[in-house]
Design an enzyme around this catalytic site. Structure first.
Site, short mmCIF file in Angstrom:
data_model
loop_
_atom_site.label_atom_id
_atom_site.label_comp_id
_atom_site.label_asym_id
_atom_site.label_seq_id
_atom_site.Cartn_x
_atom_site.Cartn_y
_atom_site.Cartn_z
N CYS A 34 0.83 -1.21 0.00
CA CYS A 34 0.00 0.00 0.00
C CYS A 34 0.86 1.25 0.00
CB CYS A 34 -0.90 0.04 1.24
SG CYS A 34 -1.97 -1.38 1.44
N ASP A 439 22.50 35.17 -15.24
CA ASP A 439 21.18 35.76 -15.38
C ASP A 439 21.05 37.06 -14.59
OD1 ASP A 439 18.24 35.07 -16.31
OD2 ASP A 439 18.11 35.83 -14.26
#
Length: 475
Positions: A34, A439
C-alpha cells in the site's frame, strides 16, 4: 536506498501525504502493498515491511492494493537517493529505453556491464531494471483500465505489452483478477469521446499551482500554448499523430487532471511521462525546502510561497529555441518572436479553440527565412545551426545518457553559451541543480554584481540550485 523504519512508521501512522511514493508498506498477513496514505485500518508494526519502490514490493511477492492504488502515487525522482548510473537508467526506462536492445542495450548505453547495472538497481531500488520497467507498465495499464474506456487490446498496446495474452497474464498474476473484473470495480460514470482520455496525476503537497501557471503564461507560445484560469493547454504531435492536452488542478486529491486528445492511444504512456516532467510532479518538496531554507534570502521566500516547482517543457528543441531568443531580450519580446516562428512555419490545425498551430519541426526551421519575421541575423543563424544539428543527428533531445556531454555539444553551436545551456538543463533535462549564473534577474534579486559571486553563493544551495533560481525569479 536505505529506509529509516521509524520515519516510515510515523508517516504510515499519520498517513502523511508528503511521503506518498517515497516508500511502500507491505502487509505480511495479506501479501498486499500500500501507499503511506492508504485509508484501510492501521496494521500492527510487527505485521509490516517497508520497501523503497513498488517494483521491490512486487519482487518480494506482494500484490498492489486495490483501494489506495499504488499506481496513482507520485513517482520518485530519478535523482533521489540513487547513483548517477541508476538515475540515468531510470530516465532512459521512462523513455522506453529497454525496448531497444533490452537489458544489454541499456547497460551498453550507460557504459557498464548488465551484471553491474542489475547489482546497482537491486542495491538502490530493491529490484532489477526489468522488474522496474514491468511494474511501471503494469501500473500504467491499471490506470488506463480504471480511468478510461479503452478496449483491453488498446490498453495492452498503450502500456507497452506486445500482445493481449501477455497483458492478461501479467494483470491476473499481479492483481489476482482479470482486467475486466478490475474495470467493474472502478465504477466509471463518465463517458469520454473517442480519442479523448482523462487521467489524474498525483504530486506530494504543497504545490504552488499559481506560480507554475504564472511562469508558463508569460512564456506561452501564441497558437501553440494557452494559459488561463482553467489551466494550461498546448498542441502536440507524437509519432505522426496530432492532438493537444490540457492540465488543470485537482486540489481535492493533491494532483492534476490531464485531458489528452490523440488518435493513437499507444502514445499515451510517453505523453503522460512528459507531462509529469513538465509540471515537476515527482519533486520531493520536503527535502528541497529543508535544504534551501538554510539561506535567509530563500527561507522567507519559501515560507511565503511553499511548493514552487521548476517548469519543464514538452520539447527540448522548442525550449532551446525559446532560450536562444530570450537571451538579452525581455520575456514578452521573446514570446512575441517565438509566436511568429510558430504561426509562420508551424503546421496549422483547428481542433482546439485558440490552439491553432504545431511548433515547426527542425527540418522546417533548418532553412526557414527567419530574418524576414523580425529575428536578427545572429539569432537566426543560431537557430538554423541548431535545427541542422538535430536533423543530422549530431544533437538529440531524446534518451540523453550524459547531460554534461549533451550540454557541451549544445555549446559548440555558435550563439549558445553557458546561460542558454544551463536554462536548457533546468527546464528540458530536469536537472535540479542547474544554475544560469549570468542571469541578470538572479543577480538583481540577491544584490550581486557578477556571475562568479552568484556561483559562490549558490554552492550552499546544491543540489537544488534550479529551485533556488525559481524562487529568485519569482520574487
Amino acid at each position: 536506498m536505505t529506509l529509516d523504519w521509524q520515519v516510515c512508521s510515523r508517516a504510515r501512522l499519520s498517513r502523511d501525504s508528503r511521503f506518498d511514493g517515497k516508500f511502500f508498506i507491505c502487509v505480511l498477513s495479506t501479501r498486499i502493498y500500500c501507499r503511506p496514505i492508504c485509508p484501510v485500518p492501521t496494521v500492527k508494526e510487527k505485521n509490516v515491511r517497508y520497501l523503497p519502490t513498488a517494483a521491490a514490493a512486487t519482487e518480494a511477492g506482494f500484490r498492489p492494493c486495490l483501494r489506495c492504488r499504488p499506481e496513482c502515487s507520485p513517482g520518485t525522482p530519478a535523482w533521489l537517493g540513487t547513483s548517477t548510473t541508476v538515475s540515468r537508467a531510470l530516465r532512459l526506462i521512462e523513455e522506453s529505453g529497454l525496448e531497444d536492445g533490452g537489458m544489454e542495450g541499456l547497460a551498453e548505453r550507460l557504459g557498464v556491464s548488465s551484471r553491474h547495472l542489475r547489482r546497482l538497481f537491486i542495491r538502490h531500488l530493491g529490484a532489477p531494471p526489468g522488474a522496474v520497467a514491468k511494474t511501471r507498465r503494469l501500473h500504467f495499464a491499471k490506470k488506463l483500465i480504471d480511468e478510461t474506456r479503452l478496449s483491453m487490446t488498446d490498453v495492452a498496446l498503450a502500456s507497452g505489452f506486445g500482445c493481449v495474452r501477455r497483458f492478461n497474464a501479467a494483470i491476473c498474476k499481479t492483481y489476482n483478477r482479470t482486467p475486466t473484473q478490475i474495470r467493474r470495480l472502478a465504477h466509471q460514470k463518465t463517458v469520454q469521446q473517442e480519442g479523448h482520455y482523462l487521467l489524474n496525476l498525483r504530486f506530494r503537497p504543497p504545490y504552488h499551482w499559481k506560480g507554475m501557471l504564472a511562469f508558463l503564461a508569460k512564456r506561452a507560445t501564441p497558437g501553440v500554448e494557452a494559459v488561463d484560469l482553467r489551466g494550461y493547454r498546448r498542441t502536440i504531435s507524437f509519432n505522426g499523430c496530432h492532438g493537444y492536452f490540457e492540465v488543470s488542478p485537482d486540489e481535492e486529491h493533491d494532483g492534476v487532471a490531464v485531458r489528452v486528445q490523440i488518435a493513437d492511444p499507444r502514445s499515451l504512456y510517453l505523453i503522460i511521462e512528459r507531462i509529469r516532467g513538465m509540471f515537476d510532479l515527482n519533486a520531493d518538496w520536503a527535502a528541497i525546502a529543508q535544504s534551501l531554507g538554510t539561506d535567509p534570502a530563500l527561507a522567507s521566500r519559501i515560507r511565503a510561497q511553499p511548493g514552487l516547482r521548476v517548469p519543464g517543457c514538452w520539447s527540448g528543441f522548442e525550449l532551446t529555441i525559446r532560450a536562444i531568443l530570450g537571451k538579452k531580450m525581455t520575456v514578452n519580446g521573446a514570446t512575441a518572436l517565438v509566436g511568429r516562428i510558430a504561426t509562420s512555419y508551424g503546421q496549422r490545425i483547428s481542433d482546439a479553440d485558440d490552439l491553432t498551430h504545431l511548433f515547426p519541426t527542425p527540418e522546417i526551421l533548418a532553412d526557414a527565412k527567419l530574418v524576414g519575421i523580425g529575428l536578427d541575423e545572429e539569432r537566426a543563424e543560431t537557430i538554423h545551426a541548431l535545427a541542422r544539428a538535430v536533423c543530422d543527428g549530431a544533437i538529440s533531445f531524446e534518451r540523453i545518457v550524459d547531460s554534461g556531454a549533451f550540454l557541451a555539444q549544445l555549446r559548440e553551436i555558435p550563439g549558445i553559451g553557458c546561460w542558454t545551456a544551463q536554462y536548457v538543463a533546468m527546464r528540458a533535462l530536469g536537472d535540479p541543480d542547474a544554475l544560469p549564473a549570468g542571469d541578470a534577474g538572479l543577480l538583481r534579486a540577491l544584490g550581486l554584481r557578477t556571475s562568479r559571486e552568484l556561483e559562490k553563493r549558490a554552492e550552499a544551495w546544491r543540489p537544488w540550485r534550479s529551485y533556488a533560481s525559481m524562487y529568485l525569479w519569482r520574487t
